[in-house]
Write a protein that holds these residues in place. Structure first.
Motif, PDB file in Angstrom:
ATOM      1  N   GLU A 164      13.684  -0.582  -4.292  1.00 34.61           N
ATOM      2  CA  GLU A 164      12.638   0.348  -4.717  1.00 34.61           C
ATOM      3  C   GLU A 164      13.239   1.755  -4.668  1.00 34.61           C
ATOM      4  O   GLU A 164      13.863   2.131  -3.669  1.00 34.61           O
ATOM      5  N   PRO A 165      13.071   2.548  -5.732  1.00 32.43           N
ATOM      6  CA  PRO A 165      13.699   3.879  -5.792  1.00 32.43           C
ATOM      7  C   PRO A 165      12.922   4.928  -4.985  1.00 32.43           C
ATOM      8  O   PRO A 165      12.253   5.795  -5.537  1.00 32.43           O
ATOM      9  N   ILE A 166      13.025   4.835  -3.675  1.00 34.87           N
ATOM     10  CA  ILE A 166      12.334   5.762  -2.784  1.00 34.87           C
ATOM     11  C   ILE A 166      13.361   6.703  -2.185  1.00 34.87           C
ATOM     12  O   ILE A 166      14.398   6.276  -1.696  1.00 34.87           O
ATOM     13  N   MET A 167      13.052   7.989  -2.237  1.00 31.21           N
ATOM     14  CA  MET A 167      13.949   8.999  -1.689  1.00 31.21           C
ATOM     15  C   MET A 167      13.244   9.714  -0.550  1.00 31.21           C
ATOM     16  O   MET A 167      12.076  10.093  -0.660  1.00 31.21           O
ATOM     17  N   ALA A 168      13.968   9.880   0.547  1.00 28.68           N
ATOM     18  CA  ALA A 168      13.453  10.670   1.665  1.00 28.68           C
ATOM     19  C   ALA A 168      13.866  12.114   1.423  1.00 28.68           C
ATOM     20  O   ALA A 168      15.046  12.409   1.241  1.00 28.68           O
ATOM     21  N   THR A 169      12.900  13.013   1.380  1.00 30.08           N
ATOM     22  CA  THR A 169      13.181  14.434   1.213  1.00 30.08           C
ATOM     23  C   THR A 169      12.709  15.171   2.455  1.00 30.08           C
ATOM     24  O   THR A 169      12.055  14.583   3.322  1.00 30.08           O
ATOM     25  N   ASN A 170      12.999  16.455   2.516  1.00 28.45           N
ATOM     26  CA  ASN A 170      12.541  17.243   3.651  1.00 28.45           C
ATOM     27  C   ASN A 170      11.021  17.423   3.641  1.00 28.45           C
ATOM     28  O   ASN A 170      10.448  17.871   4.616  1.00 28.45           O
ATOM     29  N   GLN A 171      10.365  17.031   2.552  1.00 23.44           N
ATOM     30  CA  GLN A 171       8.917  17.167   2.439  1.00 23.44           C
ATOM     31  C   GLN A 171       8.184  15.841   2.516  1.00 23.44           C
ATOM     32  O   GLN A 171       6.961  15.802   2.457  1.00 23.44           O
ATOM     33  N   GLY A 172       8.938  14.740   2.617  1.00 30.86           N
ATOM     34  CA  GLY A 172       8.317  13.431   2.681  1.00 30.86           C
ATOM     35  C   GLY A 172       9.022  12.456   1.754  1.00 30.86           C
ATOM     36  O   GLY A 172      10.109  12.728   1.252  1.00 30.86           O
ATOM     37  N   TYR A 173       8.375  11.323   1.521  1.00 31.51           N
ATOM     38  CA  TYR A 173       8.948  10.273   0.686  1.00 31.51           C
ATOM     39  C   TYR A 173       8.487  10.435  -0.752  1.00 31.51           C
ATOM     40  O   TYR A 173       7.344  10.812  -1.016  1.00 31.51           O
TER      41      TYR A 173
ATOM     42  N   ASN B 241       2.051  12.586  -6.985  1.00 34.90           N
ATOM     43  CA  ASN B 241       2.874  13.472  -7.813  1.00 34.90           C
ATOM     44  C   ASN B 241       3.615  14.484  -6.947  1.00 34.90           C
ATOM     45  O   ASN B 241       4.041  15.525  -7.437  1.00 34.90           O
ATOM     46  N   HIS B 242       3.751  14.155  -5.683  1.00 30.55           N
ATOM     47  CA  HIS B 242       4.444  15.008  -4.710  1.00 30.55           C
ATOM     48  C   HIS B 242       4.934  14.113  -3.573  1.00 30.55           C
ATOM     49  O   HIS B 242       4.481  12.971  -3.430  1.00 30.55           O
TER      50      HIS B 242
ATOM     51  N   ILE C  19      17.337  17.718  -1.766  1.00 21.56           N
ATOM     52  CA  ILE C  19      16.629  18.989  -1.592  1.00 21.56           C
ATOM     53  C   ILE C  19      15.258  18.891  -2.256  1.00 21.56           C
ATOM     54  O   ILE C  19      14.253  19.188  -1.654  1.00 21.56           O
ATOM     55  N   MET C  20      15.211  18.500  -3.517  1.00 20.84           N
ATOM     56  CA  MET C  20      13.980  18.301  -4.292  1.00 20.84           C
ATOM     57  C   MET C  20      13.028  19.494  -4.207  1.00 20.84           C
ATOM     58  O   MET C  20      11.910  19.392  -3.705  1.00 20.84           O
ATOM     59  N   VAL C  21      13.496  20.638  -4.709  1.00 24.60           N
ATOM     60  CA  VAL C  21      12.631  21.813  -4.809  1.00 24.60           C
ATOM     61  C   VAL C  21      12.474  22.186  -6.281  1.00 24.60           C
ATOM     62  O   VAL C  21      13.427  22.133  -7.047  1.00 24.60           O
ATOM     63  N   SER C  22      11.232  22.541  -6.660  1.00 21.32           N
ATOM     64  CA  SER C  22      10.928  22.868  -8.050  1.00 21.32           C
ATOM     65  C   SER C  22      10.226  24.208  -8.211  1.00 21.32           C
ATOM     66  O   SER C  22       9.982  24.641  -9.328  1.00 21.32           O
TER      67      SER C  22
ATOM     68  N   LEU D  26       0.831  -1.204   0.000  1.00 20.97           N
ATOM     69  CA  LEU D  26       0.000   0.000   0.000  1.00 20.97           C
ATOM     70  C   LEU D  26       0.872   1.263   0.000  1.00 20.97           C
ATOM     71  O   LEU D  26       0.580   2.226  -0.713  1.00 20.97           O
ATOM     72  N   ILE D  27       1.944   1.252   0.789  1.00 22.07           N
ATOM     73  CA  ILE D  27       2.877   2.384   0.822  1.00 22.07           C
ATOM     74  C   ILE D  27       3.476   2.596  -0.566  1.00 22.07           C
ATOM     75  O   ILE D  27       3.499   3.712  -1.087  1.00 22.07           O
ATOM     76  N   LEU D  28       3.934   1.525  -1.179  1.00 18.33           N
ATOM     77  CA  LEU D  28       4.546   1.601  -2.502  1.00 18.33           C
ATOM     78  C   LEU D  28       3.557   2.120  -3.538  1.00 18.33           C
ATOM     79  O   LEU D  28       3.880   3.010  -4.337  1.00 18.33           O
ATOM     80  N   GLN D  29       2.347   1.602  -3.523  1.00 23.50           N
ATOM     81  CA  GLN D  29       1.312   2.044  -4.456  1.00 23.50           C
ATOM     82  C   GLN D  29       1.017   3.537  -4.253  1.00 23.50           C
ATOM     83  O   GLN D  29       0.909   4.289  -5.226  1.00 23.50           O
ATOM     84  N   THR D  30       0.911   3.962  -3.005  1.00 25.80           N
ATOM     85  CA  THR D  30       0.627   5.368  -2.697  1.00 25.80           C
ATOM     86  C   THR D  30       1.736   6.268  -3.215  1.00 25.80           C
ATOM     87  O   THR D  30       1.470   7.305  -3.829  1.00 25.80           O
TER      88      THR D  30
END
Length: 179
Positions: free
Chosen positions: A55-64, A24-25, A120-123, A15-19
């Motif tokens: 699994e290509p999951i990145m932890a950012t300052n805004q979440g996963y 898109n954020h 950082i992942m800011v756009s 469920l986490i992976l699907q979510t």
């Protein structure tokens, strides 16, 4: 009113992976915890287990963030070298995002640890504002402080190479870009 039961192990990770794939954020650990009825600490463990399965999951300052793009067109990526003071960080990030560039990370060379990289992942300006506020609230130093010269690298990306070029020209004009 009956409390919802927590979602168990493998089903929870699915469920986490699907979510994450559908989002898109970035999605926070708290949101994933609410969704699966477990603590944020359990989510952190689940994320680590998913990363261990490549699994290509990145932890950012805004979440996963699930980083494997489902887009047909891949963004153009580049590494740039910058130098400025900590007080100029917001200006640097604004220059980049105002040209449609995503700032993926910051990298510095540490005398003991070698290369140190942080997501950082800011756009856009709103994401820059949140990033700067988080740094200030935590009273955390910017990674560029790890190198006494202030030199640091950014991995950046944009849909078109022209956007990267224009952003680099603007950074050069501001005196931030090292060539």
């Amino acid at each position: 009113m009956r409390k919802k039961a927590k979602v168990a192990g493998e089903q929870r990770r699915d469920l986490i992976l699907q979510t994450l794939k559908e989002a898109n954020h970035p999605v926070t650990g708290a949101v994933l915890g609410d969704l699966t009825k477990v603590s944020r600490q359990v989510i952190v463990s689940d994320i680590n287990l998913l990363k261990a399965k490549n699994e290509p999951i990145m932890a950012t300052n805004q979440g996963y963030l699930y980083t494997q793009s489902t887009k047909k067109v891949k963004d153009v990526e580049k590494i740039i070298v910058c130098k400025h003071t900590p007080n100029q960080t917001e200006e640097e990030l604004h220059i980049l995002v105002d040209h449609g560039v995503t700032v993926r990370d910051v990298r510095v060379e540490h005398p003991v640890y070698g290369d140190v990289r942080a997501s950082i992942m800011v756009s856009n300006r709103q994401e820059v504002k949140i990033f700067i506020e988080q740094i200030q609230q935590a009273q955390a130093p910017y990674l560029l402080n790890l190198d006494e010269s202030g030199i640091h690298l950014h991995a950046i990306s944009a849909p078109r190479a022209e956007q990267l070029h224009d952003a680099e020209e603007a950074l050069k004009k501001a005196g931030f870009l090292i060539e």
